[in-house]
Every structure is written in C-alpha cells, then in structure tokens.
Design a protein around this motif. Sequence first.
Motif, mmCIF file in Angstrom:
data_model
loop_
_atom_site.group_PDB
_atom_site.id
_atom_site.type_symbol
_atom_site.label_atom_id
_atom_site.label_comp_id
_atom_site.label_asym_id
_atom_site.label_seq_id
_atom_site.Cartn_x
_atom_site.Cartn_y
_atom_site.Cartn_z
ATOM 1 N N ARG A 198 84.873 23.229 55.032
ATOM 2 C CA ARG A 198 83.963 24.279 54.537
ATOM 3 C C ARG A 198 82.514 23.789 54.517
ATOM 4 N N VAL A 199 82.353 22.536 54.072
ATOM 5 C CA VAL A 199 81.001 21.969 54.018
ATOM 6 C C VAL A 199 80.423 21.881 55.415
ATOM 7 N N GLU A 200 81.264 21.444 56.335
ATOM 8 C CA GLU A 200 80.850 21.327 57.728
ATOM 9 C C GLU A 200 80.373 22.679 58.269
ATOM 10 N N LEU A 201 81.130 23.735 57.921
ATOM 11 C CA LEU A 201 80.834 25.081 58.434
ATOM 12 C C LEU A 201 79.637 25.707 57.732
ATOM 13 N N ALA A 202 79.667 25.664 56.392
ATOM 14 C CA ALA A 202 78.685 26.454 55.637
ATOM 15 C C ALA A 202 77.392 25.693 55.335
ATOM 16 N N ARG A 203 77.423 24.364 55.431
ATOM 17 C CA ARG A 203 76.252 23.563 55.109
ATOM 18 C C ARG A 203 75.576 24.053 53.815
ATOM 19 N N PRO A 204 76.305 23.977 52.685
ATOM 20 C CA PRO A 204 75.769 24.488 51.423
ATOM 21 C C PRO A 204 74.704 23.541 50.872
ATOM 22 N N ASP A 205 74.065 23.955 49.794
ATOM 23 C CA ASP A 205 73.124 23.067 49.124
ATOM 24 C C ASP A 205 73.887 22.063 48.259
ATOM 25 N N ALA A 206 75.048 22.503 47.721
ATOM 26 C CA ALA A 206 75.842 21.586 46.899
ATOM 27 C C ALA A 206 77.304 22.002 46.925
ATOM 28 N N ALA A 207 78.170 21.023 46.624
ATOM 29 C CA ALA A 207 79.608 21.300 46.516
ATOM 30 C C ALA A 207 80.071 20.867 45.132
ATOM 31 N N ILE A 208 80.880 21.745 44.514
ATOM 32 C CA ILE A 208 81.500 21.373 43.241
ATOM 33 C C ILE A 208 82.917 20.945 43.561
ATOM 34 N N VAL A 209 83.282 19.697 43.168
ATOM 35 C CA VAL A 209 84.550 19.112 43.618
ATOM 36 C C VAL A 209 85.373 18.620 42.436
#
Lengths: 214, 569
Positions: free
Chosen positions: A40-51
């Motif tokens: 998902r990070v690879e696809l969406a390139r978000p500003d942050a991820a909550i993990v």
Amino acid sequence: VRIVIADDETLLREGLARLLADAGFDVVGKAGTAEELLRRVELARPDAAIVDIRMPPGQSEEGLVAAQAIRAAHPGVGVLVLSHYVESRYAMRLLEEHPERSGYLLKERVSDVAVLLDALRRIDEGECVLDPTIVSRLVGRPREASALDELTAREREVLALMAEGHSNDGICRLLFLSPKTVETHVRHILLKLGIGETADYHRRVLAVLAYLRG
Amino acid sequence: MRRWPIAVGVAALGLAAGIVTLGIARDDPAYWFAASSTVASAALLGAGLALVAGGIAAALRRPRNRAGPLLVAAGFAWFALEWNNPGIGSALAFTLGLAFYASCPPFALHAVFAYPGGRVGRAGTLALAGAYAAFAGLLGILPALFFDPRTAGCAACPDNLLLVADRGSLADDLTRAGLLLGFVAPLALAVLLVARVARSSTGTRPVLAAGALYAVLVPVWVGASGDNGYLANGSVERLAWLGQAGALIGLVLAGAWARWRARHTRAAVARLVVDLAASPPPGTLRDRLALIVGDPHLVLAYPLSDGGRLVDADGRPVALPAALERTTLVGDGRPVAVLGHAPRALDDEQLARDITEAARLALENERLQAEVRARLRELRASRARIVAAGDAERKRLERDLHDGAQQRLVGLSLALRLAVSRLDEKAAAELGEAERELRRASAELRELAHGIFPAVLADEGLAAAIEALAEDGRVPISAHRLPEARLDAAIETAAYSFVAEAARIATGRLTVSAELSGERLVLVVDADGLDGFDLEALEDRVGELDGRIHAERDGDAGLKLRAELPCGS
C-alpha cells in the motif's frame, strides 16, 4: 495529510480510519498484514503510515520491522508504530536508526485523540515522537544518585518533553513559556547532565534518551 | 583321602609300563613304531606318561567325571601298541598287547568329549561307539580270539591267552573290517570336534583343538595301513603316529592350561571379595569384572526394579550393543546385574556364579544407587517438563491477553471516542470519562500481561529483558556484561526468573552481571538488601536445569547470589 493504516484487527482499523477522516486526514490505504502495508505504501506514497507492532503471521514485532523497512526505503514517508510494549528497547530500535519522521506510541493512544493527532502532525513535520508513558517511566525509574537529582522540577518537565521528541517551539507552546526561557532550561539541562550541546534536533533527542536509558 | 594311594599306584604302574615298553621297542627296532629314533622314543614315553599323568590329575580334581580314567586308559593303550611284539617275553603282556594295541584313539577321544562342560550328543555317541567297536573290538579283542601266533609263523611269540580257536583268516577279516570302521569313525569324531571348536570358550578351545587334530591324524594312520590288511609301521604311519603323540601331549598341556586359567580367574574373584569389603568407589567394579572376565570392553549394567530397563552406575540408560553377548547375574532369584561382553568370554557358568557370589553385595549396592540416580534423573526431567509447560502456558496467556482482551479494550475505547464526537456536550463528558477509564484498564492489562511473561524475553533475549526489568523495577538495577547472544529458551527463562525474583524482593540497589563460558552461564546478583529471601524458590527455578545457586552474605544486609546454569553447548 495522506495516511495508510495497518492493523490486523478490522474493528480497530476501521475505527481509526473514521477517527482520522473526521479529523480531516486523508486515509489512502488500509492493510491487515505487514506485507500488504508495504504494498500500500509503495502504491499510495502516503505522508505517514500508522502501523500496529503485532501483526500476522508471528504476532510479535512484524509491524516494527515493516516500519523500519518503510523508513529505509521511503525517506519521505513517516511511520507511527502503535505498540503493546512499554519497554523503551522496541521504540529505540525504530528511533535510533531513523529518528526523523518516526513515532512510537502505546496502543491505547488510538482513543487519546489529542496525543494521536499531535503525533501524526509532528511526524509530518519531520519530528520524532515517543510515548509520554514510556518517557515518564524512563525519567522516573529508580536509579542511584545521578545528575538528574540536580534538576529542578521545571527542568525535569522540559527534559521529559525533549525525550518525547518535542522541539523547543513545541515545548514553549506546551508549557506556556517564552522561547528564551525554554532555551535557557535546555542549556542548563544539557550542562547538568553532561550532554554536549548540539544544534541538531534529532541528535539531541537520541542523546537525552541514551542518557535516560543508561 | 583313599584316592591318593590309588593315584600313586597308577602313576607307578604307568611309569613302569612306559619304561618296559621303551625297552621292548629298543630291543627290536625293526618292529613297530617307537624305536627308530630318539625323537620317537621321547614321543612314545612323553605321550603315554602325559596321558597317564593328565588322567590322574583330572580324576583327582573331578572324581565323577569320566575324563580322568579314560585318559589313563588311553595312556596304557598307547604303550600297549608295542606289546604284541614277539620280544615281549610275557604271555600276559603279549595277550594284552594283542587285545589293546589299537585302543588309544577311542579312549582319548572319549575323554575329549567327556571334558567338563562338553556333552557327547547323539552323533558323538554313535561315532564313539563306532570307534570303540573298531579299535577295541574289530582290531583288538575279536581277532585275538582267533589268532594263533605260532600257526601265523611267529615261533618266538609268547602264548596268546585269549585264543579260542585258530581261525587265522577270520582274524584277518575282522582286522580288515576294523581298519575300515577305524577310518570312518574317528573321521566323524574329527568333524564333530572341529564344529565344537568354533563354538567353544577361550578356556576349552585349545583342548578341543588338540583333540580334533588327534582325531584327524588317526584316520590318516589307519588309512595308510589299509592296503596291508593290518596296522603296519610304514613311513606314513610312523609320521602319523608321531603327530598323534604331539597332539596327545598338546591335549594334556591344553587341559593343564585351562585348569591354570580357571584357577587364576578364581583367585581374581577371591581377591575381588577381599577388595569389595573395603567398599570401592563407584565404577571400579566394572573395571575389576572386566579384568576377571578378560574383556576390557565389558559393559556392566543394572536392571531397574520396574520392567528391567538397563542403566549404568550413574543411572543413565544403557543400550547394550547387539554385538555383545549378555550374561545376567542372578542373586536370590532376581537379576542383580547384566554383563555385556565379547561372545563366549563368560560361558563358564560356574565363573558367572562365582562372580555373583563374590560381588553380590557390591553389585546390589551399586544397583540400588544406580536406581536412585535413575529416579532422580527422571524426576529432574519431569520437573523440567513441568516448568517448561508452565512457561509455555504463561507465554500463551500473555499473548492471549494482548491479542484478545487488550485489543478489544482498545477497540472499545476507540468506538466510544467515535461515539462521543457525535453526542451533545453533557453526554459526551460522561462517556468521555468512561473512555478514559477504559484506557486505564487497557494500561493495567498491559502491565498484567507483562508480569505474566515478558514478551521482550522471547523476542530479544536475556539482556533486553533484564534491561526492561531495570526500567520498571522498584529499585535501581544495573546490569553488566550480559550476553547479547541468544541462549536456549529454558536457560533464558530460568536466568530471567532468577533475576526477576531477586528484583521483586530487593530493598536496595541490585547489580547483575553474567558470564558465559562455553558450557555455563554464571549469573551474579549483588543485592544491597532482600526482603523475604527464599533460596528454595530460586533453586526450584534453576534446579530443573541441573543448575546451582549459591548465596553468600555481603556486608550487613547485602547478599551475593550466584546462579550457575549449564548451557549444554
């Protein structure tokens, strides 16, 4: 701010998504496993991820490993790890390597909206975030006579905020102090603890944490 | 006591017979077997006297065994071979010579078969009967009844006292039949003896081997004379006869050696009795028995009283290699010990009984100790399993609390938080308080789960877990030189529990250091003060791993605890 959420518990994932949406964040991806998170990070390139730290298959620290991988691969993507573990060691594994744009909060903070949103905002601004509970344990842990004893109550407060990753500006806001006063406090604290002064904000956080954990 | 005069008489008679026989043979060297050389003379006297002496010795030692008298008879028969010589002068001696000149082989071979421990068996009985019939009957007494030396052309010969009728051709026929049977029967005996040599024990093998050699040489002897129609003294026959003399002397010497060996073994057993009275250290018993049995690789094992599993003196399970033969030493009708030894090293049943008798108490003692040690081992293993199962259970519980209950609580407080944002102010304030309460419960649950089992121990090992312990401890804990390397989970858990227990009851500073040296992890905990220190509770934790705890006062209230844990590798 664009966010990806990774948690294997659907209820939590969806609740968190709604909470963040209500607060004006843009939730651009949701994941149930560490692998899916990376995709998902690879696809969406978000500003942050909550993990979430515990995810399938091992349910131990897959989230932490994934967070480190994200920080290594995408310097522009911040991570906020939610964890059951109050031991500073887990947090340090994340912060020591990539202090900028990294955060580590205890899981129950998901409903502590003020802290959660503040953390996300600060990560987005490039700061690092450590849970107040973990810091207060470090500051308050029993230890033999040390330089900490020489700090005033106010200085200890400032020290804790420094360890949580707050910048001088942040400390000013939180304690309602003038920038000049905060600067003086910080200088005194570093002097008393014997930590060399450093202009670099992240180096300062790590030095303070290293002192507290030592 | 009555046996001695008889023995002396027989010995004197044998010596006299030997000397007389040698004289006869020397007087008329052209006849018969012995007198052609000094070697032959020595063979004649040596073999005969050896048989008589060996027979007497055997008879004195085992009066009920037939081997003794049979050997004496063989000795006299050996001499009698020369007595049907015309020069003998005496009619009685001449007649005895006619009747018994060929009788040595059945007597000697019968003695070999009757040698202690040996059974004749059906085939043996048949072959022996054949040999007696051939050598004593067809070649000896039967033709003597019909043989008149004078009509046969021997004017110088003394009278044949056995003569019934002068039927020279019948005597010749009988002799011919005797030669035939005398060839077959000893050959059969030779085959039986060779088979027996292969299965024999160290002590009896030389005796049987000499007997087998003799049994082979007899048909050679008889066979060479087959064409003559009577037992002649041609060159092949002389060589075969010399060989027989050697085999018979060897037979007697082998018997003497077996006897000496048995006596030596028995003396060792006797010494064992004396030595065991001084209760030797455990383990030496095996070495002693190995010496006595003559097998340096002897395995001494003890059967446990339930089911008879075998253990060594330390109580460790023993598997006897399949290549070893087992001898069970039985005392009071119960197996006391099991010896694993080279095949046939201990097939003297008497020796096994002697050993049992001599070492009974020591064996029983060592067996009981082994039994206790074996039980202790089992107990320790079962305790280790119980502790491991407990640890696994706590680990699972910690996991369940985190992934189940706590996750739910967090989810619930999140749901509440979402609901609160859609409510009016008063209701929101009330629910908000409930939400904060839930968050506190969640934090408490986290602490609880951590107390049940620290996940950091499983995730990151001993050093990390003790570091975490220092973070939430009530007293200052400083750690030095903790091994960063991962150890066996059981070792890590035991070591952590040891430190955690000390931290729980500590009233002052705690210093923890550790040293990992190959096979041991040594943990040292220096405590300024401990409240309610219970060494046993700590020992329980490390004892399951065969570890040890040592406590030592250090100053007024201080205590130095030292735990040693074997790490295996």
